[in-house]
Design an enzyme around this catalytic site. Sequence first.
Site, PDB file in Angstrom:
ATOM      1  N   LYS A  78      36.722  32.487  44.059  1.00 41.86           N
ATOM      2  CA  LYS A  78      36.747  32.994  45.435  1.00 41.86           C
ATOM      3  C   LYS A  78      35.321  33.372  45.839  1.00 41.86           C
ATOM      4  O   LYS A  78      34.582  33.944  45.027  1.00 41.86           O
ATOM      5  CB  LYS A  78      37.671  34.203  45.506  1.00 41.86           C
ATOM      6  N   SER A 153      44.225  37.175  51.311  1.00 43.40           N
ATOM      7  CA  SER A 153      42.973  36.587  51.698  1.00 43.40           C
ATOM      8  C   SER A 153      42.465  35.485  50.761  1.00 43.40           C
ATOM      9  O   SER A 153      41.596  34.719  51.141  1.00 43.40           O
ATOM     10  CB  SER A 153      41.908  37.674  51.773  1.00 43.40           C
ATOM     11  N   SER A 177      46.388  40.076  48.130  1.00 43.09           N
ATOM     12  CA  SER A 177      45.589  38.884  48.434  1.00 43.09           C
ATOM     13  C   SER A 177      45.548  37.814  47.350  1.00 43.09           C
ATOM     14  O   SER A 177      45.036  36.723  47.591  1.00 43.09           O
ATOM     15  CB  SER A 177      44.157  39.294  48.769  1.00 43.09           C
TER      16      SER A 177
END
Lengths: 485, 95
Positions: A78, A153, A177
Amino acid sequence: MEFNRLTIHELQKKLRDGSLTSVEITESVYRRIASVEEKVHSYITLMEESAIWQAREADRRIKEGKAGELTGIPIALKDILCTEGVRTTCGSRILENFIPPYDATVVSKLKDAGAVLVGKTNMDEFAMGSSTETSWFGITKNPWDLERIPGGSSGGSAAAVAADECIASLGTDTGGSIRQPAALCGVVGMKPTYGRVSRFGMVAFASSLDQIGPVTKDVEDCAIMMNVISGHDINESTSVPAEVPDYTKFISRDIRGWTVGIPGEYFIEGIDPEIKAAADETIKILEGLGAKCLEISLPHTEYCVAVYYIIAPSEASSNLARYDGVRYGFRTRDGENLLDMYKKTRSSGFGAEVKRRIMLGTHSLSSGYYDAYYKKASQVRALIRDDFDKAFKKCDVILTPTTPAPAFRIGEKLDDPLQMYLFDIFTLSTNLAGIPGISVPCGYTKSGLPIGVQFMANHFEEGKLLQIASAYEKNSTIERRRPNL
Amino acid sequence: MKITKKEVGYVAHLARLDFSEDEKGKLTSQLNTILVYMDILNRIDTAGIQPVTHAISLDNVLRDDTEKKSIGAEIALASAPDGNMGFFGVPRVIE
């Protein structure tokens, strides 16, 4: 051959017996990226050149018999995790050109374990969002239905695994997330106990809630990733100096005699009937494996969204004060004086959702409102944690749906922040209590969208989560499908 | 009203953010919706409850005070928008 479709443990065997090289695997991953990335948009930055180099190095080490746990396995990160020499944007314009001078601890650990780093995945700006629609670098699409969101997210990390654009990935989870996008994309995602995995080098969002964790194709891969990333870190004062078990040992153990808590508060009206049916089916399978399901109560559940959306924005408003256009990142050119430069830089560097949360947090912490909002929320947070303490005296793990509904359409909730916040209703509580949670695929809707089931356990009991998730995975009757891209 | 447009302007200044009048109007209405929802917490009597700031509390995390290598000025300044001559450059502070 589409080696990119295989799991870490399948690839490990092939690498060790010499039937496959890391270069072949890595090339198959980039071939896949070349063919589907335009549709899915999982990545912000690709690291192909260094990845091929890492793959060659991995093949050399394997030949020499020096393979580590992830040697030669392509993993995505990420874009919230600092990578030395590789741009780390956090999905924001304000960090558009930020090149960190050091690696996050989890990135060092992956490198030490021999992983091939594929690229940096897309995310909601500063991890604030439930849909990966707020990224400065464009929207990620759900590989199962390109008109829908992948969740957020860590939407890029989940979509990349679901679309076979990497073998596994790392995400971060502040209120769901990792688990929520894993559920919406049909993959496995775990949020470890707060303090289990070092946050050093992770761009901070809400420091008392943030945690890094794996997104994988199956539960065994999740255990392998947890073995690599867990452990105490001298650079991170909230990382806990507790012993880390070998998580792979929990795979394939039975769950006979376990008690699974089913909290009534998570099976409320308004939850999608297909989601409820899938959770009920999961409960039946667990009972068939010798577990006893027990109705329990987590009475403060209905307050989680309010508590979370006071505490997380408050911490964020403080953490994001550092982006002032001075030491790194974006700066506007037309600032007349220092104050004007700060305001113009931050106003054009941050997107609408980030600014909304900074405003909410600044207001909650401001003089005259602190007691009514931040202090009140932190007190209710104590009650939420106590609910779990009491519950885990009666049961080994807790089962809930991961999300109240399957993936929604792109744009559907963007103008209604409260509706977007309520979509996280089942995942926020673990972050508030600091306990671990895992989401595992448990079926599909009639229209073919993946559904996830969540297990939660007491602090530092990730092993229990892996044990029940793997027992369920091996005995569930759902067919294994792949998105049709 | 939980928060007025004027207060939104004040909070924006505290947060070092600028909003147009239109943006302020929209933000005021969105923040009001969210803050009204937060009223749900007032149903709970929290008198005497110790607030939780970290779910897992560690006290007095100490380490040895030993010298370690730092990244150095050149690397520290490399990502700065204005990092010439060994300093972080900023617009004029004092007129």
